[in-house]
Design a protein around this motif. Structure first.
Motif, PDB file in Angstrom:
ATOM      1  N   PHE A  87       0.839  -1.190   0.000  1.00  0.00           N
ATOM      2  CA  PHE A  87       0.000   0.000   0.000  1.00  0.00           C
ATOM      3  C   PHE A  87       0.879   1.247   0.000  1.00  0.00           C
ATOM      4  N   SER A  88       0.362   2.303  -0.622  1.00  0.00           N
ATOM      5  CA  SER A  88       1.097   3.564  -0.696  1.00  0.00           C
ATOM      6  C   SER A  88       0.531   4.594   0.275  1.00  0.00           C
ATOM      7  N   ASN A  89      -0.660   5.098  -0.027  1.00  0.00           N
ATOM      8  CA  ASN A  89      -1.316   6.103   0.805  1.00  0.00           C
ATOM      9  C   ASN A  89      -2.598   5.503   1.352  1.00  0.00           C
ATOM     10  N   PHE A  90      -2.818   5.657   2.654  1.00  0.00           N
ATOM     11  CA  PHE A  90      -3.913   4.931   3.287  1.00  0.00           C
ATOM     12  C   PHE A  90      -4.156   5.474   4.691  1.00  0.00           C
ATOM     13  N   VAL A  91      -5.246   4.998   5.264  1.00  0.00           N
ATOM     14  CA  VAL A  91      -5.504   5.160   6.694  1.00  0.00           C
ATOM     15  C   VAL A  91      -5.576   3.757   7.284  1.00  0.00           C
ATOM     16  N   ALA A 176      -3.736   5.582  11.894  1.00  0.00           N
ATOM     17  CA  ALA A 176      -2.575   6.206  11.262  1.00  0.00           C
ATOM     18  C   ALA A 176      -2.876   6.579   9.819  1.00  0.00           C
ATOM     19  N   PRO A 177      -3.191   7.843   9.550  1.00  0.00           N
ATOM     20  CA  PRO A 177      -3.270   8.314   8.165  1.00  0.00           C
ATOM     21  C   PRO A 177      -1.851   8.497   7.607  1.00  0.00           C
ATOM     22  N   HIS A 182       3.670  12.400   4.713  1.00  0.00           N
ATOM     23  CA  HIS A 182       3.061  12.819   5.980  1.00  0.00           C
ATOM     24  C   HIS A 182       2.413  11.634   6.684  1.00  0.00           C
ATOM     25  N   CYS A 183       2.747  11.452   7.956  1.00  0.00           N
ATOM     26  CA  CYS A 183       2.158  10.377   8.756  1.00  0.00           C
ATOM     27  C   CYS A 183       1.738  10.937  10.109  1.00  0.00           C
ATOM     28  N   ARG A 228      -7.972   1.724   4.727  1.00  0.00           N
ATOM     29  CA  ARG A 228      -8.700   2.402   3.638  1.00  0.00           C
ATOM     30  C   ARG A 228      -7.686   3.068   2.724  1.00  0.00           C
ATOM     31  N   PRO A 229      -7.516   2.571   1.500  1.00  0.00           N
ATOM     32  CA  PRO A 229      -6.588   3.204   0.559  1.00  0.00           C
ATOM     33  C   PRO A 229      -7.028   4.629   0.235  1.00  0.00           C
ATOM     34  N   LEU A 230      -6.049   5.513   0.074  1.00  0.00           N
ATOM     35  CA  LEU A 230      -6.314   6.883  -0.334  1.00  0.00           C
ATOM     36  C   LEU A 230      -5.886   7.020  -1.783  1.00  0.00           C
ATOM     37  N   ASN A 231      -6.810   7.344  -2.636  1.00  0.00           N
ATOM     38  CA  ASN A 231      -6.504   7.502  -4.057  1.00  0.00           C
ATOM     39  C   ASN A 231      -5.800   8.829  -4.275  1.00  0.00           C
TER      40      ASN A 231
END
Length: 232
Positions: A87-91, A176-177, A182-183, A228-231
């Protein structure tokens, strides 16, 4: 008095109906509510199997599924269990229950293990670094790199306040978003760490299993692992 009794019974019935509705909606551990499904959340652990994780024979000796959790103790050994997907960007959301002497963590954007080096050669570091560890450890053992990054911290990126601790015997929550460099870490409902780092852009989710040098009674359980992936 009779009116108060009728009101109390009505309230109990409402609470019971609300609880049943939540149960039907998927509010039990390791399930998704209809709202979460619509929002794109996925389960990383169904409470029964480790089908979404790469489990080597050595890791199988350390971590196991027990009572709807991924459970590991210090007696078994150590290691990090990685998701099969990256995964790349996610919560990420997770819950854990642990002994206060545990040394564990959740790894974000973890690389895959590197091939074993040839005899006499040094191991090859993973490109981009080892991933971002969300620390679950209240004490600095003194012999680890980044040992002063304690519970709630993003190791070598952002420290949580000193009063952030494991609530022993209770379910602790982590959210953790992770978006770009940014984390943020939200621990038991409170933001405790906020940092930026761009070394790694993607990778697996990892559960750091207990260390053999921990107290023998130390153990940790994970459940409700959701992402939850962030597109972009």
């Amino acid at each position: 008095m009779k009116r108060m009794l009728v009101t109390a019974i009505a309230m109990c019935l409402c609470v019971s109906a609300w609880a049943q509705q939540n149960q039907r909606a998927g509010s039990q551990p390791n399930t998704l509510t209809s709202q979460e499904k619509q929002a794109g959340w996925i389960l990383l652990f169904d409470g029964k199997t480790l089908d979404q994780w790469n489990v080597t024979p050595s890791l199988a000796k350390v971590g196991k599924v027990a009572d709807g959790t991924i459970k590991t103790g210090a007696k078994g050994g150590s290691g990090t269990m990685l998701t099969k997907d990256e995964f790349s960007n996610f919560v990420l959301k997770a819950e854990f229950r642990a002994h206060p002497d545990i040394n564990s963590g959740i790894i974000l954007r973890s690389p895959r293990p590197q091939p074993a080096p040839a005899p006499g050669q040094k191991p090859t570091p993973a490109p981009g670094g080892p991933g971002y560890e969300l620390q679950i450890r209240d004490k600095n053992p003194g012999n680890y790199s980044g040992g002063d990054f304690l519970t709630g911290s993003i190791v070598n990126v952002a420290k949580a306040p000193a009063d952030v601790k494991i609530l022993p015997g209770q379910w602790n929550t982590i959210e953790a978003p992770v978006d770009g460099d940014h984390c943020v870490v939200i621990y038991n409902g409170k933001k405790v760490a906020d940092g930026h780092d761009s070394k790694r852009a993607s990778g697996a989710i990892g559960l750091q299993l207990a260390h053999p040098e921990d107290a023998t009674e130390a153990n940790i359980e994970f459940r409700n692992l959701k992402l939850r992936p962030l597109n972009k």
